[in-house]
Design a protein around this motif. Structure first.
Motif, PDB file in Angstrom:
ATOM      1  N   UNK A 146      92.564  41.883 -58.245  1.00 31.75           N
ATOM      2  CA  UNK A 146      92.328  40.437 -58.238  1.00 31.75           C
ATOM      3  C   UNK A 146      92.682  39.804 -59.565  1.00 31.75           C
ATOM      4  N   UNK A 147      92.339  40.489 -60.653  1.00 28.53           N
ATOM      5  CA  UNK A 147      92.675  39.963 -61.979  1.00 28.53           C
ATOM      6  C   UNK A 147      94.186  39.894 -62.173  1.00 28.53           C
ATOM      7  N   UNK A 148      94.893  40.878 -61.666  1.00 29.18           N
ATOM      8  CA  UNK A 148      96.357  40.876 -61.786  1.00 29.18           C
ATOM      9  C   UNK A 148      96.962  39.793 -60.900  1.00 29.18           C
ATOM     10  N   UNK A 149      96.520  39.742 -59.652  1.00 28.93           N
ATOM     11  CA  UNK A 149      97.104  38.798 -58.690  1.00 28.93           C
ATOM     12  C   UNK A 149      96.870  37.351 -59.103  1.00 28.93           C
ATOM     13  N   UNK A 150      95.681  37.064 -59.609  1.00 33.11           N
ATOM     14  CA  UNK A 150      95.366  35.688 -59.979  1.00 33.11           C
ATOM     15  C   UNK A 150      95.673  35.363 -61.434  1.00 33.11           C
ATOM     16  N   UNK A 204     107.010  46.232 -64.642  1.00 36.14           N
ATOM     17  CA  UNK A 204     107.010  45.570 -65.956  1.00 36.14           C
ATOM     18  C   UNK A 204     108.278  44.765 -66.193  1.00 36.14           C
ATOM     19  N   UNK A 205     109.376  45.129 -65.534  1.00 34.22           N
ATOM     20  CA  UNK A 205     110.643  44.421 -65.726  1.00 34.22           C
ATOM     21  C   UNK A 205     110.717  43.127 -64.917  1.00 34.22           C
ATOM     22  N   UNK A 206     109.820  42.950 -63.981  1.00 36.38           N
ATOM     23  CA  UNK A 206     109.854  41.778 -63.107  1.00 36.38           C
ATOM     24  C   UNK A 206     109.147  40.582 -63.747  1.00 36.38           C
ATOM     25  N   UNK A 232     101.821  42.861 -56.043  1.00 36.14           N
ATOM     26  CA  UNK A 232     100.493  43.469 -56.106  1.00 36.14           C
ATOM     27  C   UNK A 232      99.631  43.150 -54.881  1.00 36.14           C
ATOM     28  N   UNK A 233      99.955  42.097 -54.157  1.00 34.82           N
ATOM     29  CA  UNK A 233      99.160  41.742 -52.970  1.00 34.82           C
ATOM     30  C   UNK A 233      99.228  42.849 -51.918  1.00 34.82           C
ATOM     31  N   UNK A 234     100.425  43.271 -51.460  1.00 32.31           N
ATOM     32  CA  UNK A 234     100.427  44.360 -50.472  1.00 32.31           C
ATOM     33  C   UNK A 234      99.913  45.685 -51.040  1.00 32.31           C
ATOM     34  N   UNK A 235     100.139  45.924 -52.327  1.00 40.06           N
ATOM     35  CA  UNK A 235      99.637  47.152 -52.939  1.00 40.06           C
ATOM     36  C   UNK A 235      98.108  47.157 -52.885  1.00 40.06           C
ATOM     37  N   UNK A 236      97.509  46.032 -53.248  1.00 36.95           N
ATOM     38  CA  UNK A 236      96.051  45.925 -53.206  1.00 36.95           C
ATOM     39  C   UNK A 236      95.532  46.070 -51.787  1.00 36.95           C
ATOM     40  N   UNK A 237      96.212  45.444 -50.839  1.00 37.21           N
ATOM     41  CA  UNK A 237      95.779  45.526 -49.443  1.00 37.21           C
ATOM     42  C   UNK A 237      95.866  46.959 -48.919  1.00 37.21           C
ATOM     43  N   UNK A 287      97.274  41.446 -67.198  1.00 38.95           N
ATOM     44  CA  UNK A 287      98.643  41.939 -67.082  1.00 38.95           C
ATOM     45  C   UNK A 287      98.642  43.198 -66.236  1.00 38.95           C
ATOM     46  N   UNK A 288      99.766  43.506 -65.639  1.00 33.86           N
ATOM     47  CA  UNK A 288      99.857  44.685 -64.801  1.00 33.86           C
ATOM     48  C   UNK A 288      99.893  45.964 -65.646  1.00 33.86           C
ATOM     49  N   UNK A 289     100.297  45.878 -66.879  1.00 35.36           N
ATOM     50  CA  UNK A 289     100.461  47.067 -67.699  1.00 35.36           C
ATOM     51  C   UNK A 289      99.103  47.606 -68.162  1.00 35.36           C
ATOM     52  N   UNK A 290      99.043  48.916 -68.292  1.00 34.39           N
ATOM     53  CA  UNK A 290      97.834  49.552 -68.795  1.00 34.39           C
ATOM     54  C   UNK A 290      98.168  50.519 -69.921  1.00 34.39           C
ATOM     55  N   UNK A 291      99.299  50.326 -70.546  1.00 32.02           N
ATOM     56  CA  UNK A 291      99.667  51.241 -71.627  1.00 32.02           C
ATOM     57  C   UNK A 291     100.234  52.548 -71.121  1.00 32.02           C
ATOM     58  N   UNK A 292     100.958  52.507 -70.000  1.00 30.11           N
ATOM     59  CA  UNK A 292     101.564  53.735 -69.481  1.00 30.11           C
ATOM     60  C   UNK A 292     100.556  54.665 -68.844  1.00 30.11           C
TER      61      UNK A 292
END
Length: 170
Positions: A152-156, A81-83, A92-97, A160-165
Motif C-alpha cells: 500500500x505504501x508503494x502503490x500510494x 527500479x528502471x521504470x 505493484x497492484x497485481x503483484x500485491x493482489x 519507494x519500491x527499492x529496499x537496498x537490493x
C-alpha cells in the motif's frame, strides 16, 4: 481513528516480536534439555523434540510476516527500479493482489487443516493438532497485514519500491 489503528498495529507487532522471542527460547531450552538428558543422564525426554518442532513451525510462519515488515525477503528489483514511479506503482497492484490471494489460500487451507487437526492429537505431547495448525491462519493473516501495509505504501506513493537490493541498509 488513525491513532487507534496505529496503536493496534504497534500492539500486534510487539506481540509478534515477543512471541518470536519466546518461541526461540522454547526451542533452545527443549533442545538443550534433550541433549543434556540423553548424554549426561542417559534419559530421553519424549516430548522435547515434538515441542521444539512445533515451536519452530510457529516461529518460521510468524517470522515470514516479521521479515516482510523488516523488508528482509529476497526481491529482484532491477527491472522495476528502471521504470518511472507511476508505472512501478501500477505494476505493484497485481503483484500485491497475487501475494494477498496466496495468503488468503494459506489462511483458508489452515482453517481446513485445523478442522482435521481437531480430531487428532500429537504423538508425544498429546495435545490437539489444532494447536500447531492454527499457526497457518494466524501467520497468514499477520503476513497479509504487513504485505498490505508495505505494498500500500508503494502503490500510494508513500514508499519507494527499492529496499537496498533485499538487504536492510537503515
Amino acid at each position: 481513528m488513525l491513532f487507534v489503528a496505529q496503536a493496534g498495529l504497534a500492539l500486534v507487532r510487539r506481540v509478534v516480536e515477543i512471541v518470536l522471542i519466546l518461541l526461540v527460547a522454547i526451542m533452545l531450552g527443549t533442545v538443550l534439555a534433550q541433549v543434556a538428558g540423553r548424554y549426561l543422564f542417559n534419559f530421553s525426554i519424549a516430548w522435547a523434540t515434538e515441542l521444539a518442532t512445533f515451536a519452530q513451525v510457529w516461529m518460521v510462519l510468524l517470522g515470514a510476516g516479521y521479515a516482510m515488515r523488516m523488508r528482509l525477503h529476497v526481491s529482484i528489483e532491477t527491472f522495476v527500479e528502471m521504470l518511472p514511479p507511476l508505472v512501478t506503482r501500477l505494476i505493484m497492484v497485481p503483484v500485491a493482489l497475487l501475494c494477498l490471494w496466496f495468503l488468503w489460500v494459506v489462511f483458508e487451507g489452515g482453517l481446513l487443516l485445523m478442522e482435521i487437526g481437531g480430531m487428532q492429537t500429537s504423538a508425544a505431547l498429546q495435545i490437539s493438532m489444532q494447536v500447531p495448525y492454527v499457526a497457518l491462519p494466524i501467520s497468514a493473516a499477520y503476513f497479509a497485514l504487513e504485505c498490505a501495509i508495505r505494498f500500500g505504501a508503494i502503490i500510494f506513493g508513500g514508499a519507494a519500491v527499492t529496499t537496498g537490493g533485499g538487504v536492510r541498509v537503515d
